[in-house]
Design a protein around this motif. Structure first.
Motif, PDB file in Angstrom:
ATOM      1  N   ASP A  82       0.766  -1.037   0.008  1.00  0.00           N
ATOM      2  CA  ASP A  82       0.015  -0.004   0.075  1.00  0.00           C
ATOM      3  C   ASP A  82       1.035   1.187   0.177  1.00  0.00           C
ATOM      4  N   ILE A  83       1.892   1.175   0.745  1.00  0.00           N
ATOM      5  CA  ILE A  83       2.756   2.297   1.078  1.00  0.00           C
ATOM      6  C   ILE A  83       3.678   2.606  -0.225  1.00  0.00           C
ATOM      7  N   GLN A  84       4.084   1.612  -1.128  1.00  0.00           N
ATOM      8  CA  GLN A  84       4.825   1.475  -1.914  1.00  0.00           C
ATOM      9  C   GLN A  84       4.103   2.240  -3.150  1.00  0.00           C
ATOM     10  N   GLN A  85       2.640   1.750  -3.325  1.00  0.00           N
ATOM     11  CA  GLN A  85       1.739   2.230  -4.201  1.00  0.00           C
ATOM     12  C   GLN A  85       1.534   3.737  -4.401  1.00  0.00           C
ATOM     13  N   LEU A  86       1.730   4.254  -3.049  1.00  0.00           N
ATOM     14  CA  LEU A  86       1.672   5.746  -2.809  1.00  0.00           C
ATOM     15  C   LEU A  86       2.989   6.479  -3.149  1.00  0.00           C
ATOM     16  N   GLY A  87       3.823   5.560  -3.741  1.00  0.00           N
ATOM     17  CA  GLY A  87       5.378   6.112  -4.148  1.00  0.00           C
ATOM     18  C   GLY A  87       6.352   6.305  -2.897  1.00  0.00           C
ATOM     19  N   GLY A  88       5.858   5.706  -1.647  1.00  0.00           N
ATOM     20  CA  GLY A  88       6.614   5.762  -0.655  1.00  0.00           C
ATOM     21  C   GLY A  88       7.618   4.650  -0.384  1.00  0.00           C
ATOM     22  N   ARG A  89       8.387   4.565   0.698  1.00  0.00           N
ATOM     23  CA  ARG A  89       9.399   3.619   0.571  1.00  0.00           C
ATOM     24  C   ARG A  89       8.900   2.784   2.197  1.00  0.00           C
ATOM     25  N   ALA A  90       8.759   1.395   2.226  1.00  0.00           N
ATOM     26  CA  ALA A  90       8.533   0.503   3.299  1.00  0.00           C
ATOM     27  C   ALA A  90       9.309  -0.960   3.257  1.00  0.00           C
ATOM     28  N   GLU A  91       9.028  -1.432   4.338  1.00  0.00           N
ATOM     29  CA  GLU A  91       9.698  -2.953   4.351  1.00  0.00           C
ATOM     30  C   GLU A  91       8.926  -3.519   5.570  1.00  0.00           C
ATOM     31  N   SER A  92       8.501  -4.960   5.413  1.00  0.00           N
ATOM     32  CA  SER A  92       8.163  -5.263   6.747  1.00  0.00           C
ATOM     33  C   SER A  92       9.334  -6.076   7.375  1.00  0.00           C
ATOM     34  N   PHE A  93       9.283  -6.292   8.827  1.00  0.00           N
ATOM     35  CA  PHE A  93      10.362  -6.822   9.574  1.00  0.00           C
ATOM     36  C   PHE A  93       9.545  -7.624  10.470  1.00  0.00           C
ATOM     37  N   ALA A  94       9.745  -8.840  10.703  1.00  0.00           N
ATOM     38  CA  ALA A  94       9.168  -9.865  11.878  1.00  0.00           C
ATOM     39  C   ALA A  94      10.134  -9.437  12.890  1.00  0.00           C
ATOM     40  N   ALA A  95       9.501  -9.250  14.225  1.00  0.00           N
ATOM     41  CA  ALA A  95      10.239  -9.427  15.487  1.00  0.00           C
ATOM     42  C   ALA A  95       9.233  -9.272  16.655  1.00  0.00           C
ATOM     43  N   ASP A  96       9.600 -10.205  17.585  1.00  0.00           N
ATOM     44  CA  ASP A  96       8.855 -10.407  18.787  1.00  0.00           C
ATOM     45  C   ASP A  96       9.229  -8.861  19.543  1.00  0.00           C
ATOM     46  N   VAL A  97       8.571  -7.984  20.250  1.00  0.00           N
ATOM     47  CA  VAL A  97       9.034  -6.622  20.562  1.00  0.00           C
ATOM     48  C   VAL A  97       9.469  -7.082  22.217  1.00  0.00           C
ATOM     49  N   THR A  98       9.042  -8.033  22.449  1.00  0.00           N
ATOM     50  CA  THR A  98       9.672  -8.308  23.905  1.00  0.00           C
ATOM     51  C   THR A  98      10.992  -9.179  23.962  1.00  0.00           C
ATOM     52  N   ASP A  99      11.349  -9.197  22.580  1.00  0.00           N
ATOM     53  CA  ASP A  99      12.977 -10.144  22.590  1.00  0.00           C
ATOM     54  C   ASP A  99      13.866  -9.167  22.208  1.00  0.00           C
ATOM     55  N   ALA A 100      14.477  -8.869  23.063  1.00  0.00           N
ATOM     56  CA  ALA A 100      15.507  -7.622  22.974  1.00  0.00           C
ATOM     57  C   ALA A 100      16.520  -8.005  21.788  1.00  0.00           C
ATOM     58  N   ALA A 101      17.110  -9.338  21.615  1.00  0.00           N
ATOM     59  CA  ALA A 101      17.814  -9.631  20.527  1.00  0.00           C
ATOM     60  C   ALA A 101      17.215  -9.522  19.171  1.00  0.00           C
ATOM     61  N   ALA A 102      15.893 -10.002  19.179  1.00  0.00           N
ATOM     62  CA  ALA A 102      15.148  -9.765  17.752  1.00  0.00           C
ATOM     63  C   ALA A 102      15.146  -8.465  17.306  1.00  0.00           C
ATOM     64  N   VAL A 103      14.919  -7.571  18.172  1.00  0.00           N
ATOM     65  CA  VAL A 103      14.528  -5.937  18.425  1.00  0.00           C
ATOM     66  C   VAL A 103      15.740  -5.459  17.762  1.00  0.00           C
ATOM     67  N   ALA A 104      16.802  -5.714  18.458  1.00  0.00           N
ATOM     68  CA  ALA A 104      18.216  -5.347  17.979  1.00  0.00           C
ATOM     69  C   ALA A 104      18.476  -5.506  16.684  1.00  0.00           C
ATOM     70  N   ASP A 105      18.260  -6.825  16.203  1.00  0.00           N
ATOM     71  CA  ASP A 105      18.495  -7.198  14.936  1.00  0.00           C
ATOM     72  C   ASP A 105      17.755  -6.311  14.009  1.00  0.00           C
ATOM     73  N   MET A 106      16.399  -6.166  14.365  1.00  0.00           N
ATOM     74  CA  MET A 106      15.592  -5.494  13.422  1.00  0.00           C
ATOM     75  C   MET A 106      15.784  -3.869  13.366  1.00  0.00           C
ATOM     76  N   VAL A 107      16.275  -3.390  14.416  1.00  0.00           N
ATOM     77  CA  VAL A 107      16.672  -1.815  14.214  1.00  0.00           C
ATOM     78  C   VAL A 107      17.815  -1.839  13.465  1.00  0.00           C
ATOM     79  N   ALA A 108      18.870  -2.723  13.475  1.00  0.00           N
ATOM     80  CA  ALA A 108      20.108  -3.014  12.781  1.00  0.00           C
ATOM     81  C   ALA A 108      19.577  -2.972  11.439  1.00  0.00           C
ATOM     82  N   ALA A 109      18.697  -3.999  11.097  1.00  0.00           N
ATOM     83  CA  ALA A 109      18.091  -4.234   9.629  1.00  0.00           C
ATOM     84  C   ALA A 109      17.754  -3.002   9.018  1.00  0.00           C
ATOM     85  N   VAL A 110      16.763  -2.145   9.615  1.00  0.00           N
ATOM     86  CA  VAL A 110      16.135  -1.152   9.444  1.00  0.00           C
ATOM     87  C   VAL A 110      17.212   0.093   8.953  1.00  0.00           C
TER      88      VAL A 110
END
Lengths: 518, 274
Positions: free
Chosen positions: B68-96
């Motif tokens: 939906d966002i890309q269709q508006l000409g925007g930039r977006a990407e999906s990232f899976a992560a359990d927000v209570t899992d510190a390691a997963a969140v750190a990985d996500m923030v790094a990936a972003v």
């Protein structure tokens, strides 16, 4: 119809196809031998594919004959209270949110009609409440002092006895503007022990089929007395076959449908027509008090917005009394606010070009006049869309019909008596008046409104939900269907003179003499 | 045809429009595959931010939000992560950061799974501590974990926006969902303390407290009567929509709120006024 449905023939084997007919009278091989058609119906909410057989006069004759046979076998002699109980149980299935028919209706009716899903969901629930088993007794009580007249001859006030016979078979042309409405037609016919051949509306063909299925699941015998299928409106040969075998015909719909059907029903067959009707609301000064007016506006907005104003119960005009806590124009503004909020949660269906143009035209006409302060006109309208429109007009020339789809006019009045000349030109079309006033004024208002031609008076906010057993369009819903048979009191007395005791040759005196002789 | 309903406007954000208000910004929205989170992600995307659409399970729906966002000409990407899992969140923030650049805006929207059923809720006399504990872990713990991962970068650049979605139930517990509401109230305390500590680095920390938002998975069992009652008690006379919440997020994410921190904005049609 809301958003003229796109209907076309389609050969599609990919999408889910639903059966939009209920014909338990025909066997599988008989059905298999018919021509079938799949229609794509889309009221703006997403297409649904509906499959049904093409009804020819021959097929209609066969179905009618079997409906008549079933009616004679399982319905004609069934006690009316028994029927009411079974119907109540079948409708009660729909009170379960997980009932498959209800789930299907809640999912598909918004797609078929374009109505907002939440509006359909709550509208259906409110409508079906009218048919709880206890409320079916009200339908009976509204029309019959003693409902047992449907089962046999009962004493009447004239000193004799009467029995009410329903039609053996009623052909019913259903309306499609308000989902669920055909429940009323089907159930009324059953209560007077009539089988129904129902013509479903192209705008909403599904609900009557789902209801018939529920009735059949609850009681297969009742199911055999119901047939629902679509056929093209005005198909003369099909309808001639149906009318010839029916004891009564009902038609609910617009003026054209009513006139077309009425003209073709054979003489002697009663036509009960529920045609074009117009409703309005009257808001008294008590309902404009500072602690009441927001709620009043909310109720009126619901009356206008429900089913996008397509029902005959929807108000075209709101008359607002002067000298309340807020003035009528403030009320119009509050009403506009509530209409806007209704649109957020229950958006109006998308419209076709003609319907949109009609709204734009009304708006344009009033917008020009609103520039002139002396005109007493104010226009409140949704921004950038035709979603809702409130026209405030101080001095209306006449009662003007709304183009519907949530367009309402508000006219200030100083007294309810001012309504009489305005309503006179539309009196034969008037139906519901929603009112809000002090209790001591209700009767007086009802007298005036009744004189004007209104046949139902309810509170604002309840206009779309008539009470169980109301006199639909001013008639007894059941009484309109039945034929009375009277045994005259004098006949009963006269029959006494034919008592066998007096009339069997030799019997009376011979016996007595013989007994005395012992 | 007349103009389409607001929910179908081509900007895809229910009439919130499009702009380059947030051009060059990188936003992470947690729990963004559906409901309020999806509306927030679309709104941020429509106003120029590159959006990381975080999700836990709904990969398909998250990808739809991205499309939906890309269709508006925007930039977006999906990232899976359990927000209570510190390691997963750190990985996500790094990936972003790897994909779009360092994170400027964090929207804590993810909700520990909770069913708002007024008829089968726990009462004050039978709710176990474990229920509170689970909600603290989800709400405060989730916000904590995501903030911990994002704060170092924000502090280094002297700029950042942390926005946390709470609930107007914290001021008006019309239905006392003890565990959920207590944890949300704690999140406001958590945010104000962050605001005090992070203000010197140009990082604002604010909360948004929506009213009942019908139509989301979490609110599915709210009864019709409950909705009607709330509507008539609300000055603006209707329930809250995801777009209402997204509008407040745009305010806190943009320069228009440069001098606002530690606030909790009630977006509930005036039901709560403070």
């Amino acid at each position: 119809m809301t958003a003229d449905p796109v209907v076309d023939d389609l050969d599609s084997s990919r999408a889910e196809v639903l059966d939009s007919f209920f014909l338990p009278q025909l066997t599988a091989p008989e059905l298999g031998g018919l021509t079938w058609v799949t229609r794509r119906v889309d009221g703006g909410g997403g297409a649904v594919l509906l499959r049904s057989p093409v009804l020819t006069p021959d097929v209609v004759e066969l179905v009618c004959d079997r409906l008549l046979a079933a009616q004679a076998a399982v319905l004609a002699d069934r006690p009316v209270m028994d029927i009411a109980e079974v119907v109540g149980r079948a409708v009660a299935r729909w009170y379960d949110p997980d009932h498959p028919g209800r789930r299907l209706a809640e999912r598909l009716l918004p797609q078929i009609t374009g109505y907002a899903p939440d509006m359909v969901r709550r509208g259906l629930k409110d409508h079906l409440k009218t048919f709880r088993a206890d409320r079916l007794l009200r339908f009976l009580a509204a029309d019959f002092d003693n409902p047992l007249v449907l089962d046999g001859f009962q004493p009447n006030r004239a000193g004799g006895r009467s029995r009410a016979f329903g039609p053996r078979l009623t052909t019913q042309v259903f309306a499609g503007n308000v989902p669920g409405l055909p429940a009323w037609n089907i159930i009324c016919a059953l209560l007077v022990k009539s089988a129904t051949l129902g013509k479903s509306a192209s705008g909403e063909p599904l609900f009557p089929v789902l209801l018939a299925r529920s009735l059949a699941e609850e009681d297969p015998d009742l199911g055999r007395c119901l047939a629902v299928a679509p056929w093209p409106g005005g198909a003369a040969d099909v309808e001639a076959a149906a009318f010839a075998r029916s004891d009564a015909v009902t038609v609910t719909g617009g003026q054209a449908a009513v006139q077309s059907v009425t003209a073709r029903v054979p003489t002697g067959v009663p036509v009960i027509a529920y045609g074009h009707k117009v409703s309005f609301a009257v808001v008294g000064r008590e309902a404009l008090a500072l602690n009441r007016y927001p709620d009043t506006a909310r109720r009126v907005a619901r009356d206008v917005s429900q089913y996008d104003q397509q029902g005959c119960l929807s108000p075209h005009v709101v008359f607002v009394e002067r000298d309340g806590g807020v003035d009528p124009q403030t009320f119009s503004a509050a009403l506009a606010g509530e209409m806007a909020r209704f649109e957020v949660t229950r958006p109006r269906a998308r419209l076709g070009l003609a319907d949109s143009a009609a709204i734009e035209q009304v708006r344009a006409q009033y917008e020009f006049r609103s520039y002139d302060d002396a005109a007493g006109v104010a226009l409140f309208a949704s921004d950038g869309t035709t979603a809702w429109t409130v026209v405030h007009e101080e001095r209306p020339a006449a009662f003007t019909l709304s183009p519907l789809n949530r367009v309402v006019r508000v006219h200030p009045v100083s007294d309810v008596a001012e309504l009489e000349p305005l309503l006179a030109p539309v009196r034969r079309y008037l139906q519901t008046a929603g009112v809000a006033c002090a209790p001591e004024r209700l009767t007086g208002w009802a007298e005036v409104l009744g004189r004007c031609g209104v046949d139902r008076i309810c509170a604002v906010g309840q206009m779309p939900d008539p009470a169980a057993g109301w006199h639909h369009d001013g008639r007894g819903s059941l009484a309109a269907l039945v034929r009375w048979v009277d045994i005259e009191g004098a006949a009963e007395l006269t029959m006494e003179s034919y008592d066998p005791e007096w009339t069997r040759p030799g019997a009376a005196s011979g016996t007595r003499n013989g007994r005395e002789g012992l | 045809m007349n103009a389409p309903a607001a929910s179908e406007l081509p900007d895809g954000v229910s009439g919130l429009g499009r702009s380059d208000l947030l051009a060059g910004r990188v936003a992470v929205v947690t729990g963004a595959s559906r409901g309020i989170g999806a509306a927030i992600a679309r709104a941020l995307g429509a106003h120029g931010a590159a959006v990381a659409v975080n999700y836990l399970r709904n990969a398909d729906r998250a990808r739809q939000v991205v499309r939906d966002i890309q269709q508006l000409g925007g930039r977006a990407e999906s990232f899976a992560a359990d927000v209570t899992d510190a390691a997963a969140v750190a990985d996500m923030v790094a990936a972003v950061a790897e994909r779009f650049g360092p994170v400027d805006v964090v929207v804590n929207n993810a909700l520990h799974s909770y069913t708002f059923d007024p008829l089968s809720r726990r009462t004050a006399w039978d709710i176990p501590w474990a229920d509170y504990s689970a909600q603290f872990t989800g709400s405060v713990g989730g916000a904590y974990t995501v903030c911990q991962a994002a704060i170092p970068g924000m502090r280094a650049r002297g700029n950042g926006r942390i926005i946390t979605i709470v609930s107007d139930l914290i001021e008006r517990p019309g239905v006392p969902y003890h565990d959920y509401t207590t944890a949300k109230a704690a999140v406001v305390g958590f945010s104000r303390n962050l605001a005090a500590d992070l203000g010197p680095f140009g990082i604002t920390v604010n909360c948004i407290a929506p009213g009942l938002v019908p139509g989301t998975d979490s609110s599915a069992v709210a009864t019709d009567e409950q909705r009607d009652d709330l509507e008539s008690a609300t000055p603006l006379r209707r329930l809250t929509t995801p777009a209402d919440v997204a509008g407040a997020v745009l305010f806190f994410a943009s320069r228009w709120s440069d001098h606002v921190t530690g606030a909790c904005l009630f977006v509930d049609g005036g039901l709560v006024m403070r």
